[in-house]
Design an enzyme around this catalytic site. Structure first.
Site, PDB file in Angstrom:
ATOM      1  N   ASP A  13     -34.187  63.586  22.380  1.00 45.29           N
ATOM      2  CA  ASP A  13     -33.107  62.739  21.900  1.00 45.29           C
ATOM      3  C   ASP A  13     -31.826  63.539  22.134  1.00 45.29           C
ATOM      4  O   ASP A  13     -31.874  64.763  22.273  1.00 45.29           O
ATOM      5  CB  ASP A  13     -33.337  62.457  20.406  1.00 45.29           C
ATOM      6  CG  ASP A  13     -32.159  61.778  19.767  1.00 45.29           C
ATOM      7  OD1 ASP A  13     -31.612  60.850  20.387  1.00 45.29           O
ATOM      8  OD2 ASP A  13     -31.790  62.165  18.636  1.00 45.29           O
ATOM      9  N   ASP A  15     -28.091  62.900  20.646  1.00 41.38           N
ATOM     10  CA  ASP A  15     -27.136  63.107  19.553  1.00 41.38           C
ATOM     11  C   ASP A  15     -27.835  63.681  18.317  1.00 41.38           C
ATOM     12  O   ASP A  15     -28.819  63.121  17.832  1.00 41.38           O
ATOM     13  CB  ASP A  15     -26.449  61.780  19.198  1.00 41.38           C
ATOM     14  CG  ASP A  15     -25.720  61.181  20.401  1.00 41.38           C
ATOM     15  OD1 ASP A  15     -25.091  61.963  21.141  1.00 41.38           O
ATOM     16  OD2 ASP A  15     -25.801  59.956  20.602  1.00 41.38           O
TER      17      ASP A  15
HETATM   18 MG   LIG Z   1     -30.338  61.595  17.190  1.00 41.45          MG
END
Ligand SMILES: [Mg+2]
Ligand SMILES: [Zn+2]
Length: 193
Positions: A13, A15
């Protein structure tokens, strides 16, 4: 490639894993970076990626980026943000093979938005990695769910005492591994294999 060794893949992932979330204390919100100037890499991430690359893992990114579709920023801004994250994250020699981004909103009902496994399946297809040789690493429930839907191993990055962890317990969604950060994950995984 080749040599008979199965491909090992880590899908990240973005962010909250590679780059910091952006906190707007005035409005009490937390969001993805919407502009180049908001990109801040999390300390230790470039070194952790280098370590994983050196250990023979292929790296990919799977990230939901609905902000342009929601009218909060432009696709050009999102592209610039992503390029900057890639540049900073790879600055110590780690190599990210591919990025798989979903630009839709949940109401668009696409097949790629996490927690659906579309982006992860794409990353595995691109690299030729099998689910059994793949990890999904993220800081959200949707990351763990997407990983489980793709039948890969999952690592949740977050504090040990966390609100999200209660959701895991309530839904028997426990990730395979729980670590405070990507740096800790890179260390842990080097001990696992
Ligand atoms: Mg995230
Ligand atoms: Zn999508």
């Amino acid at each position: 490639m080749g040599g008979g060794e199965p491909m090992k893949l880590i899908i990240l992932d973005r962010d909250g894993v590679l780059n910091e979330m952006v906190v707007d204390s005035e409005h009490g919100t937390i969001d993805s970076p919407l502009h180049l100037s908001q990109v801040k890499i999390i300390p230790g991430v470039p070194g952790a990626l280098r370590k994983l690359t050196d250990a023979g893992y292929l790296l990919a990114i799977a990230s939901n980026q609905p902000s342009a579709a929601k009218g909060k920023t432009t696709r050009d801004n999102l592209d610039a943000v992503h390029s900057e994250v890639l540049r900073l994250a790879q600055s110590e020699g780690g190599k990210i093979e591919s990025s798989h981004l979903c630009f839709h909103r949940s109401e668009d009902l696409c097949a790629c938005r996490k927690p659906l496994p579309g982006l992860l399946l794409e990353a595995m297809q691109r690299t030729g990695a099998l689910p059994s040789q793949t990890w999904m690493v993220g800081d959200g429930v949707t990351d763990v769910r997407a990983g489980q839907a793709a039948h890969v191993r999952t690592a949740f990055l977050g504090p040990n005492k966390c609100d999200i962890c209660k959701i895991f317990e309530q839904n028997s969604l426990a990730p395979d591994l729980r670590c405070p950060s990507l740096v800790a994950f890179a260390e842990e995984i080097s001990l696992l294999f």
